[in-house]
Design a protein around this motif. Structure first.
Motif, PDB file in Angstrom:
ATOM      1  N   UNK A   1       0.951  -1.213  -0.149  1.00 18.41           N
ATOM      2  CA  UNK A   1      -0.055  -0.234   0.026  1.00 18.41           C
ATOM      3  C   UNK A   1       1.028   1.243  -0.170  1.00 18.41           C
ATOM      4  N   UNK A   2       1.657   1.455  -1.100  1.00 19.21           N
ATOM      5  CA  UNK A   2       2.303   2.597  -1.310  1.00 19.21           C
ATOM      6  C   UNK A   2       2.062   3.465  -2.340  1.00 19.21           C
ATOM      7  N   UNK A   3       2.874   4.519  -2.615  1.00 15.00           N
ATOM      8  CA  UNK A   3       2.445   5.584  -3.729  1.00 15.00           C
ATOM      9  C   UNK A   3       2.354   4.767  -5.219  1.00 15.00           C
TER      10      UNK A   3
ATOM     11  N   UNK B   1      -3.757   9.951   2.701  1.00 18.03           N
ATOM     12  CA  UNK B   1      -2.573  10.740   2.850  1.00 18.03           C
ATOM     13  C   UNK B   1      -1.712  11.181   1.597  1.00 18.03           C
ATOM     14  N   UNK B   2      -2.362  10.624   0.428  1.00 19.75           N
ATOM     15  CA  UNK B   2      -1.806  10.947  -1.039  1.00 19.75           C
ATOM     16  C   UNK B   2      -2.827  11.921  -1.498  1.00 19.75           C
ATOM     17  N   UNK B   3      -2.782  13.178  -1.014  1.00 19.12           N
ATOM     18  CA  UNK B   3      -3.495  14.310  -1.346  1.00 19.12           C
ATOM     19  C   UNK B   3      -3.887  14.369  -2.784  1.00 19.12           C
ATOM     20  N   UNK B   4      -2.622  14.379  -3.674  1.00 11.41           N
ATOM     21  CA  UNK B   4      -2.804  14.463  -4.922  1.00 11.41           C
ATOM     22  C   UNK B   4      -3.563  13.447  -5.690  1.00 11.41           C
ATOM     23  N   UNK B   5      -3.326  12.251  -5.288  1.00 12.17           N
ATOM     24  CA  UNK B   5      -4.237  11.154  -5.974  1.00 12.17           C
ATOM     25  C   UNK B   5      -5.327  11.350  -5.557  1.00 12.17           C
ATOM     26  N   UNK B   6      -5.823  11.458  -4.333  1.00 12.48           N
ATOM     27  CA  UNK B   6      -7.119  11.604  -3.812  1.00 12.48           C
ATOM     28  C   UNK B   6      -7.861  12.672  -4.737  1.00 12.48           C
ATOM     29  N   UNK B   7      -7.377  14.101  -4.736  1.00 12.97           N
ATOM     30  CA  UNK B   7      -8.151  14.926  -5.360  1.00 12.97           C
ATOM     31  C   UNK B   7      -8.261  14.557  -7.036  1.00 12.97           C
ATOM     32  N   UNK B   8      -7.241  13.766  -7.671  1.00 12.21           N
ATOM     33  CA  UNK B   8      -7.699  13.363  -8.902  1.00 12.21           C
ATOM     34  C   UNK B   8      -8.603  12.259  -9.086  1.00 12.21           C
ATOM     35  N   UNK B   9      -8.593  11.583  -7.918  1.00 13.88           N
ATOM     36  CA  UNK B   9      -9.745  10.503  -7.955  1.00 13.88           C
ATOM     37  C   UNK B   9     -11.219  11.218  -7.923  1.00 13.88           C
ATOM     38  N   UNK B  10     -11.251  12.303  -6.969  1.00 18.41           N
ATOM     39  CA  UNK B  10     -12.583  13.041  -7.029  1.00 18.41           C
ATOM     40  C   UNK B  10     -13.111  13.514  -8.382  1.00 18.41           C
ATOM     41  N   UNK B  11     -12.099  14.013  -9.127  1.00 14.89           N
ATOM     42  CA  UNK B  11     -12.177  14.420 -10.420  1.00 14.89           C
ATOM     43  C   UNK B  11     -12.836  13.624 -11.234  1.00 14.89           C
ATOM     44  N   UNK B  12     -12.092  12.113 -11.182  1.00 11.40           N
ATOM     45  CA  UNK B  12     -12.689  10.971 -12.178  1.00 11.40           C
ATOM     46  C   UNK B  12     -14.025  10.628 -11.566  1.00 11.40           C
TER      47      UNK B  12
ATOM     48  N   UNK C   1      -9.900   3.985  -2.996  1.00  9.03           N
ATOM     49  CA  UNK C   1      -8.616   4.779  -3.094  1.00  9.03           C
ATOM     50  C   UNK C   1      -8.767   5.845  -2.105  1.00  9.03           C
ATOM     51  N   UNK C   2      -9.928   6.556  -2.239  1.00 13.64           N
ATOM     52  CA  UNK C   2     -10.084   7.715  -0.989  1.00 13.64           C
ATOM     53  C   UNK C   2     -10.054   7.049   0.503  1.00 13.64           C
TER      54      UNK C   2
END
Length: 1017
Positions: A905-907, A942-953, A936-937
């Motif tokens: 469970x890493x980047x 902790x991986x804010x960049x990917x969480x925000x991208x996930x919300x967009x998707x 993912x959320x």
């Protein structure tokens, strides 16, 4: 007689003249009479002509004045443009004439018929009613009242309707109808009822009055009376007007009485026959009725439409939409609905309920960080809420279960009293946070957290796992003694011998001993690991441990056992095959089995040229030939080696050995050149002294000792004594560098380079200058100085320099240049770690250049090497998936991404999960994509960049599913909470596009105009 005749003659002469006058008068009278006759028959055009002819004969008498009036009247009736002007002329010419009164009345009628009510009122007000008959008075009063009504001067309209409605006249029922409407509008419901009932006595109004009476009952909220009245008037002999509106009022009455089944039935009939958009309040009551009778799908449809509105109905609809999603067990969808409801404040109680449900759902779905933030805000906003106890409880549990472990740690450490259950959780969250630091290569921080976890060892299994990762962290920092202690704590815990972390501790322990050259203990650890972890599908490090076990036997001089294990490794297709052949070659050389040794080295030089062992095998093959005394063959082998690897760190060894071989063959000139090259290019190398001795031997044999003195002086100059001022100054600068005082170190190093440009330490100084700029994050100057330091490939820092250049060129997006230096790093790699960094850099550079075949190639090479650094295999698997996506191999990419997610469970895992969700989105598998994004959320907050991208998707998925509310709520959440400006801008664009595409499917509430229905007679 004569007088008589004269008189008779005079009379005779007068007779024709008088007769003609009489005839003329008779004719004009006939014209007037005929005009009146035609006027009364409403033949206005012909009548107007007669009146105009009459005026030609008579201009001054009273009938002529009447004729002028009738001419103006006929012109008005004929809608001629001069009619109004003629009336004005008549009124101005004869203001006192009785017909002037009618002229004002007729002008009023003219404007009334043209619906210019303002002007009609003005003329009606000028009429002298005392001059009118009763019928005309009634007509005037009704038309004046009606004009006021149309001008929305309801008070004046009512003042004129009231007298008429009380009398028996042709306008009585109409006056009651409109007076009833005004009373209804003014809230005088009893008056309105009386008026409507009076109007209903007339057949003309019987079909329309029931609807108006129903409106009165509706306004009075007399819903049972309303329903009874509908039953009373719903008779076959009367065809009621406004039947669909009556059906609506029936539905509304049932709704407010709580008869939701009946309400729905009537609402559906109404909507089926209604052509105009349904008013929002009505649509809301339809949706609510459906909600109450558990017709979820239909209710969802209407609430979705209403929830898009930015008003109280939109807030209410969002709230009930959330409750419906809960009933349908669609919790993730309910979140979006409750989010919309709690973001608006039209209805504070609804906002409170929605906020609580929103937080609670995030908790239930494991989105603990969001749950915590929302519960914290909820407690502040609603300190007296009926949910405060439950909110406090859930907040505490969310802190204990959050994946944002630092937040949990801070919360627990701040508690004045820590219950044992809290401390148990503290053991877990410190362990998990330690793991996150470890995965992010922050080993010191990881160690601190693991120690905190071990201070509360309630869970013995977790404590044992913590010892393992403590050992891994120390190993990563090359603090092997402390790593060994931690690994031993795991191995000594016999209760967990069958667990994967126990086996991993054995593996780590073996490596820790191996790296400290304690090969006997390393051998025992690797032997135990390989004996207990034979199922390689569950033991990813088995093959590597098997090789290390053989290496330990080699290191402890148990050569036969080592060879036996190496042979087994070959049979197993071990990925470290080049290492195996190299080690076999070394052992056969040690055992004097030179042919076998050379055969193994030859296999490497022929088949494994891409590995770090290629260089070693070439050199060892030449070295073995040299040691056997085959000097000429050795010379050829060393020459071939230097040609193939001109920048090898083994060049000093090759030069010295070739020089010795030349000496043995008495080829002194060639030997002299090799020794000269070695001393010139590598003056500080340990072999420089040996080369010096060889030169002394050669010059002595040649009888030219003076040649030796020159190189002796050069050697002494290059190898300074500790007391040298030059070295003292360099060590001072170096000390500043390693104490991380980089700016001061730069001053010293620049001064040193200026003062000692020919120093043997100059190249190291240039390297440290570049490193200082690198540590100060001045990448431009760092790169510039790395290139300056790169001049000497013989430098011990050469690989570090080319690795830094490659990295910085990659960061500056000069990918082709980066590739050049990554290739050079791979060609000069001295160990697996350097080889990995080269492969990783090439993999990433090729991906940036869209060379996906090459991406897959280098990712595969990394996988062959195993986990040289933490998560190396996971990163390689991710890039294999990315390459597959871009090559159109979606299914293969899915397999790679799944493996990446399952490894750690890493980047890399979070990126793989996002890309997997993207594939499902592209395949129109929107719900599967959403499930991955929700997870993912939950898993990677902790991986804010990917969480925000996930919300967009997520928003894109919702839009594809036509879930407009969910998409809107998600985009608003991004705009409110994201930190990346580009992501916020993207969300704003998507939201604007969404709002432009969304058409309102509801109509506003009824207005006065739509309630007011003019009934023409």
């Amino acid at each position: 007689m004569r007088i008589l005749l004269a008189l008779m003659l005079q009379i005779a002469l007068l007779i024709p003249s008088n007769a003609q006058g009489l005839l003329s008068k008779n004719k004009s009278a006939q014209l007037f009479t005929k005009g009146i006759e035609l006027f009364q028959k409403e033949k206005y055009s012909a009548a107007q002509h007669y009146f105009e002819d009459y005026l030609k004969f008579n201009e001054d008498n009273l009938k002529a004045i009447d004729a002028q009036y009738y001419i103006a009247y006929c012109a008005i009736k004929l809608f001629r443009p001069d009619g109004e002007a003629l009336f004005h002329q008549f009124i101005e010419a004869h203001p006192t004439h009785p017909k002037a009164v009618l002229a004002y009345y007729e002008l009023g009628n003219l404007y009334f018929s043209n619906q210019d009510f303002e002007k009609s009122i003005a003329y009606y007000q000028k009429v002298d009613e005392s001059q009118l008959d009763q019928a005309t008075k009634h007509a005037l009063a009704y038309q004046l009242a009606y004009a006021y009504l149309n001008n929305k001067d309801f008070d004046q309209a009512l003042r004129h309707f009231n007298p008429i409605k009380a009398d028996e006249n042709p306008y009585t029922y109409a006056a009651n109808y409109y007076a009833g409407y005004i009373a209804l509008r003014n809230g005088d419901y009893e008056v309105a009822l009386a008026d409507f009932k009076k109007a209903g006595e007339n057949d003309t109004y019987k079909p329309v009055v029931p609807y108006m009476i129903l409106q009165v009952y509706y306004k009075q909220k007399r819903f049972r009376v309303l329903l009874d009245y509908i039953h009373e008037v719903d008779k076959p002999e009367i065809t009621l007007k406004n039947q669909n509106e009556i059906k609506l009022l029936t539905a509304e009455a049932h709704f407010f009485l709580g008869n939701f089944e009946a309400a729905v039935q009537n609402y559906e009939v109404y909507m089926a026959h209604e052509n105009a958009p349904i008013a929002s309040p009505i649509l809301y009551r339809v949706a609510y009725s459906l909600y109450k009778i558990k017709k979820i799908d239909k209710a969802l449809t209407y609430f979705k439409t209403l929830a898009l509105q930015e008003d109280s109905l939109g807030q209410l609809s969002s709230y009930y939409l959330g409750k419906l999603y809960l009933q349908a067990d669609k919790k993730t969808w309910a979140i979006g609905a409750f989010e919309k409801a709690h973001q608006t404040d039209f209805l504070p109680k609804v906002q409170e309920e929605a906020t609580f449900q929103y937080a609670k759902l995030h908790y239930e779905l494991g989105n603990f960080a969001t749950a915590i933030e929302t519960f914290k805000k909820f407690k502040v906003a609603y300190p007296n809420s009926k949910h405060r106890v439950e909110a406090n409880t859930l907040l505490s549990e969310a802190y204990l279960n959050t994946n944002d472990y630092n937040l949990a740690i801070a919360h627990i450490e701040a508690l004045p009293y820590k219950h044992q259950d809290i401390v148990k959780v503290y053991q877990k969250v410190t362990f998990y946070q330690g793991n996150e630091y470890f995965n992010d290569v922050q080993y010191e921080q990881a160690i601190d957290l693991f120690k905190k976890s071990l201070a509360h060892p309630f869970d013995k299994e977790l404590a044992t796992q913590t010892q393992l990762w403590l050992g891994e962290s120390f190993s990563a920092l090359q603090n092997y003694e402390r790593a060994i202690a931690a690994y031993e704590n795991v191995v000594e815990t016999k209760a967990f011998q069958n667990t994967s972390f126990y086996h991993q501790a054995l593996y780590g322990l073996g490596y820790a001993y191996f790296n400290t050259s304690d090969y006997a203990d390393a051998l025992r650890a690797f032997a135990q690991y390989t004996s207990q972890a034979k199922d390689t599908s569950h033991s990813p490090f088995f093959k590597d441990a098997f090789i290390r076990l053989a290496d330990c036997h080699y290191a402890t001089k148990d050569y036969q056992q080592a060879i036996r294990l190496y042979e087994q490794a070959i049979q197993q297709n071990n990925p470290a095959i080049a290492h195996v052949y190299y080690q076999k070659g070394l052992i056969h050389g040690i055992l004097g089995e030179f042919a076998l040794a050379q055969a193994n080295f030859a296999i490497i030089s022929q088949n494994y040229t891409h590995t770090m062992y290629y260089e070693q095998a070439l050199f060892k093959s030449a070295q073995l030939t040299f040691e056997q005394g085959n000097h000429q063959e050795a010379i050829e082998s060393f020459t071939s080696f230097m040609q193939k690897k001109p920048h090898s760190s083994l060049l000093p060894d090759a030069l010295l050995n070739r020089a010795i071989a030349y000496v043995n063959l008495k080829k002194y000139n060639q030997a002299y050149k090799d020794c000269e090259t070695l001393l010139h290019d590598y003056p500080t190398h340990p072999h420089a002294e040996s080369a010096l001795w060889e030169l002394q031997k050669i010059t002595t044999l040649e009888g030219k000792p003076e040649r030796f003195n020159k190189y002796l002086a050069s050697y002494k100059a290059a190898n300074l004594t500790d007391q040298s001022l030059e070295k003292v100054e360099f060590e001072a600068a170096k000390a500043l560098f390693y104490e991380q005082h980089y700016e001061q170190a730069l001053e010293y190093l620049d001064e040193f380079s200026t003062n000692y440009p020919h120093s043997a330490l100059y190249e190291e100084a240039r390297f440290l200058v570049a490193e200082a700029y690198y540590r100060l994050e001045d990448e431009k100057k760092a790169l510039e100085n790395y290139y300056k330091a790169l001049k000497d490939y013989k430098s011990p820092f050469y690989n570090k320099i080319i690795g830094r250049i490659a990295h910085l060129e990659y960061k500056q997006q000069n990918f082709s240049q980066a590739l050049k230096y990554y290739h050079r790093l791979q060609a000069h790699a001295k160990n697996k770690r350097e080889s990995y960094y080269a492969y990783s850099g090439m993999m990433k550079s090729h991906e940036a250049l869209h060379h996906y075949d090459s991406v897959a190639h280098y990712a595969s090479l990394i996988l062959e090497q195993g986990n040289i650094v933490v998560n190396a295999t996971n990163e390689a698997m991710l890039f294999l998936g990315k390459a597959a996506v871009n090559q159109g191999e979606k299914q293969q990419a899915i397999d790679y991404f799944l493996q990446t997610i399952n490894m750690a469970k890493d980047k890399n895992a979070v990126e793989a999960q996002y890309l997997l969700a993207s594939i499902f989105y592209d395949q129109n598998k929107y719900r599967q994509s959403l499930e991955l994004l929700f997870d993912l959320h939950k898993q990677f907050p902790a991986y804010k960049e990917w969480v925000d991208k996930a919300f967009l998707l997520m928003a894109d998925n919702y839009m594809a599913l036509e879930e407009v509310l969910q998409a809107s709520a998600t985009l608003n959440s991004i705009i409110e909470n994201a930190s990346d400006e580009s992501i916020i801008a993207n969300a704003q664009q998507k939201l604007a596009a969404l709002e432009n595409q969304t058409t309102r499917q509801t109509a506003p509430a009824d207005t006065e105009e739509s309630e007011f229905k003019i009934l023409e007679k």
